[in-house]
Design an enzyme around this catalytic site. Sequence first.
Site, PDB file in Angstrom:
ATOM      1  N   SER A  38       0.986  -1.246   0.103  1.00 59.38           N
ATOM      2  CA  SER A  38      -0.091  -0.080   0.079  1.00 59.38           C
ATOM      3  C   SER A  38       0.946   1.267   0.030  1.00 59.38           C
ATOM      4  O   SER A  38       0.092   2.299  -0.376  1.00 59.38           O
ATOM      5  CB  SER A  38      -0.936   0.074   1.288  1.00 59.38           C
ATOM      6  OG  SER A  38      -0.265  -0.352   2.292  1.00 59.38           O
ATOM      7  N   ASP A 341      -4.542   7.151   7.980  1.00 61.99           N
ATOM      8  CA  ASP A 341      -5.640   6.449   8.238  1.00 61.99           C
ATOM      9  C   ASP A 341      -5.345   5.298   9.069  1.00 61.99           C
ATOM     10  O   ASP A 341      -6.229   4.507   9.210  1.00 61.99           O
ATOM     11  CB  ASP A 341      -6.205   5.679   7.036  1.00 61.99           C
ATOM     12  CG  ASP A 341      -5.309   4.993   6.151  1.00 61.99           C
ATOM     13  OD1 ASP A 341      -3.955   4.740   6.907  1.00 61.99           O
ATOM     14  OD2 ASP A 341      -5.532   4.407   5.105  1.00 61.99           O
ATOM     15  N   HIS A 344      -1.127   4.183   7.282  1.00 61.94           N
ATOM     16  CA  HIS A 344      -0.376   4.754   6.329  1.00 61.94           C
ATOM     17  C   HIS A 344      -0.098   6.350   6.690  1.00 61.94           C
ATOM     18  O   HIS A 344      -0.690   6.765   7.490  1.00 61.94           O
ATOM     19  CB  HIS A 344      -1.035   4.789   5.014  1.00 61.94           C
ATOM     20  CG  HIS A 344      -1.608   3.401   4.426  1.00 61.94           C
ATOM     21  ND1 HIS A 344      -2.979   2.831   4.679  1.00 61.94           N
ATOM     22  CD2 HIS A 344      -0.802   2.317   3.955  1.00 61.94           C
ATOM     23  CE1 HIS A 344      -3.193   1.716   4.298  1.00 61.94           C
ATOM     24  NE2 HIS A 344      -1.808   1.207   4.067  1.00 61.94           N
TER      25      HIS A 344
END
Length: 372
Positions: A38, A341, A344
Site C-alpha cells: 500500500s 488512516d 499509512h
Amino acid sequence: MRTPHGALLLLFIVACLRGAYSGGGWSRFTSIISFGDSYADTGNLIMWADPVLPGLLLKNLPYGETFFGHPTGRATDGRLVLDFIAEALGLPSMPPYLARGSNFSAGVNFAVVGAPALNLTYLQGLNLTVNPPINSSLHDQLVWFQKLKPSLCNGQGTDCFGSSLFVMGEFGGNDYISFLLSNRTVEQARPYVPQIVDSMSRGLERLVQHGAKYIVVADIFPIGCLPAALTKLASPNKVEYDRHGCLKSVNRLGRYHNSLLRQQIKMLRYKYPHTKIIAAEYYKPFLAFLDMPGDFGLNSSTTLLTCCGAGGPPYNYDFNAGCGLPDVKACADTSQALQWDGFHLTESAYRAIADGWLHGPYADPPILHIAR
C-alpha cells in the site's frame, strides 16, 4: 563588466543540473517499474475484480483529496513516495498494472495494497488472517512482470531494462501485521523474519536475471508507531513504550527485518557488481518525524494520531470506523499531519521521505546520484 567564459560555463552546467532534477530534464531513467504494497500502490487494489473485494473504502473521499481531488486507489490523501520520485526524474506517475490498455512505456506499477512478501496460501496455512485475501504477494507481482516483459521490451534485447529504475518494497510489513492482527505475539512472528527477507532477496535476484541494472530496495516502517498497532496492542505497562510512545517489541521486530535486509543487499551487491542496488529507508525518516516534527512542518502534538479516523485521543483510531466511511472525516490541515488512516502516512510525510531517497540521507546511494 563581462563574465569570464569559465563562469558562464559553470552557470550553464548548474542550470542544466537543476533542470534535470526538478522534474523536466534529463536523467538516465526512462521508466520506473515498481513492486510493493500500500505504500506504493497507485490503483491496483481498487481495480481488482468485484465481487472479490466489494465496498473498498479506498474508493471514497477523503482518500486522494489533497492533490488529486478524488480517490485514485492510493492509500493516502495525495501522492506517494513513488509519485515524487517520478516527478523528480521527469517521468509520469506509473499506471497500475491492472489498468488495462494503459501505456506502460514510461513505467508500470505492480504494487497492491495489503500485499505480503510470502504467498497467501502459505500465510493462511499458518491460520493467519490476511486482508485482503487475494494473490498479490511479491511472487505474484513478479509473475505479472514476467508476463508483461515481452511487451515492455518490444524487441529491445538483453539491455531492455538498462534505463529502467526498479523499486521493490516495502515488503514484509503486511506479513507482520497479519501475525499481530491474528492475535499472535511478536515472539511468534520473529522466526519468520529470515524467511520473509529471503523471499525479497530471491525476488531481487529474479529482477537482476531479467536484466535490471538499477534497483531501489525499501525497508519497513516502525510498525509499533502506527495507530492501528498501538490501538490493537495497547498495554497498561508503560515500560512497553519508548520515548516516542511507540511499542518497543514491535519496533524491534522491524529493526531485525531491516538489519537482515541490509545484510542481503550487501551480499547481492557483491554477487552482482554490475547492478546498482540502492538501499532506501522508511524506518529512519519516520523516527525523524517523531524526533523533529517541526523541521518537517508537522504538528508535534498529533504525530501518533490518525488524521482520517475516529475515536479521539490517544490515537484517533477505531477498527470499526475506518477512513472512507461517510461519518469519518479528515483532520483540518493534512499538511501538518503525519499519520493518515491508521496504517499509512500523509502526502506531506511521503514528500519528505522521497526527498531523502532522492538527495539523501535516506538512500544509499541517493537516487539522483546515479540518475546522471
